[in-house]
Design a protein around this motif. Structure first.
Motif, PDB file in Angstrom:
ATOM      1  N   PRO A   1       1.160   5.801   9.056  1.00  0.00           N
ATOM      2  CA  PRO A   1       0.203   5.404  10.088  1.00  0.00           C
ATOM      3  C   PRO A   1      -0.253   3.946   9.991  1.00  0.00           C
ATOM      4  CG  PRO A   1      -0.389   7.543   9.206  1.00  0.00           C
ATOM      5  CD  PRO A   1       0.733   7.017   8.360  1.00  0.00           C
ATOM      6  N   GLU A   2      -0.324   3.423   8.776  1.00  0.00           N
ATOM      7  CA  GLU A   2      -0.784   2.036   8.601  1.00  0.00           C
ATOM      8  C   GLU A   2       0.192   1.018   9.195  1.00  0.00           C
ATOM      9  OE1 GLU A   2      -0.041   4.056   5.771  1.00  0.00           O
ATOM     10  OE2 GLU A   2      -2.011   4.973   5.932  1.00  0.00           O
ATOM     11  N   ALA A   3       1.456   1.401   9.331  1.00  0.00           N
ATOM     12  CA  ALA A   3       2.478   0.479   9.836  1.00  0.00           C
ATOM     13  C   ALA A   3       2.491   0.365  11.352  1.00  0.00           C
ATOM     14  CB  ALA A   3       3.860   0.919   9.345  1.00  0.00           C
ATOM     15  N   VAL A   4       1.785   1.245  12.029  1.00  0.00           N
ATOM     16  CA  VAL A   4       1.791   1.246  13.496  1.00  0.00           C
ATOM     17  C   VAL A   4       0.809   0.201  14.010  1.00  0.00           C
ATOM     18  CG1 VAL A   4       1.308   2.616  15.560  1.00  0.00           C
ATOM     19  CG2 VAL A   4       2.412   3.689  13.589  1.00  0.00           C
ATOM     20  N   SER A   5       1.322  -0.706  14.851  1.00  0.00           N
ATOM     21  CA  SER A   5       0.454  -1.684  15.512  1.00  0.00           C
ATOM     22  C   SER A   5       0.972  -1.939  16.920  1.00  0.00           C
ATOM     23  CB  SER A   5       0.374  -2.991  14.716  1.00  0.00           C
ATOM     24  OG  SER A   5       1.503  -3.804  14.936  1.00  0.00           O
TER      25      SER A   5
END
Length: 189
Positions: free
Chosen positions: A35-39
């Motif tokens: 989830p942290e990689a989604v931008s």
């Protein structure tokens, strides 16, 4: 002397369904780094559009992640339903195995769906509806009655299988076959 007035090739292009294209790319980001990689910015870059174009479809990162979670819960619901129909004698066991398989196959998606990346879930009614669609089959495998005993049985089963899935994807049970563990903890025999 000839002067060319031809324009240079465009570096971006128009998508028929930009929202879906952004979500497809965001799913790849999710698989790559969780989830942290989604931008929005990175999804736009990989899709070949401006960040402004991405913001026309998603108000913010959480909105994109909520849409990804909806996709995840819909795929999860389909996997659980298929598992339950494949073993009508032990639907809970089959669904437990499918639950763990889903988590192991797509841990980033699983963490997004059940984690805190979408912290304001009440802002996303479509996510609430997707969660409900996914939980219907699980509740049915425990029993169709809404009695407190059945609700407790469903909660116990869900907690057990979800905990197992989380332990597996967090690497806490190395050397064990996740599906055999799921079968062992959910089979009534």
């Amino acid at each position: 002397m000839s002067t060319s007035f031809a324009s240079s090739p465009r570096e971006t292009y128009h998508h028929g369904d930009l929202r879906a294209a952004l979500l497809d790319v965001a799913e790849a980001l999710l698989d790559e780094g969780g989830p942290e990689a989604v931008s929005l910015r990175e999804a736009a870059r990989r899709t070949g559009v401006s960040p402004t174009a991405a913001y026309r479809h998603f108000a913010d990162k959480e909105s994109m992640q909520a849409a990804l979670a909806v996709r995840g819960f819909d795929a999860f619901a389909a996997a659980l339903a298929e598992a339950a129909s494949s073993d009508p004698d032990e639907p809970l066991s089959a669904m437990g195995q499918a639950y763990v398989r889903f988590a192991v196959t797509r841990p980033g998606r699983f963490r997004l769906m059940f984690g805190t990346a979408v912290s304001e879930r009440e802002r996303h009614p479509e996510l609430k509806a997707a969660v409900e669609r996914a939980s219907v089959g699980f509740r049915g495998a425990v029993g169709s009655s809404e009695s407190s005993d059945k609700v407790l049985a469903m909660l116990r089963a869900w907690s057990m299988i979800h905990g197992l899935a989380q332990l597996v994807i967090d690497g806490m049970l190395p050397g064990y076959d996740p599906e055999l563990l799921a079968r062992a903890v959910t089979t009534k025999k």
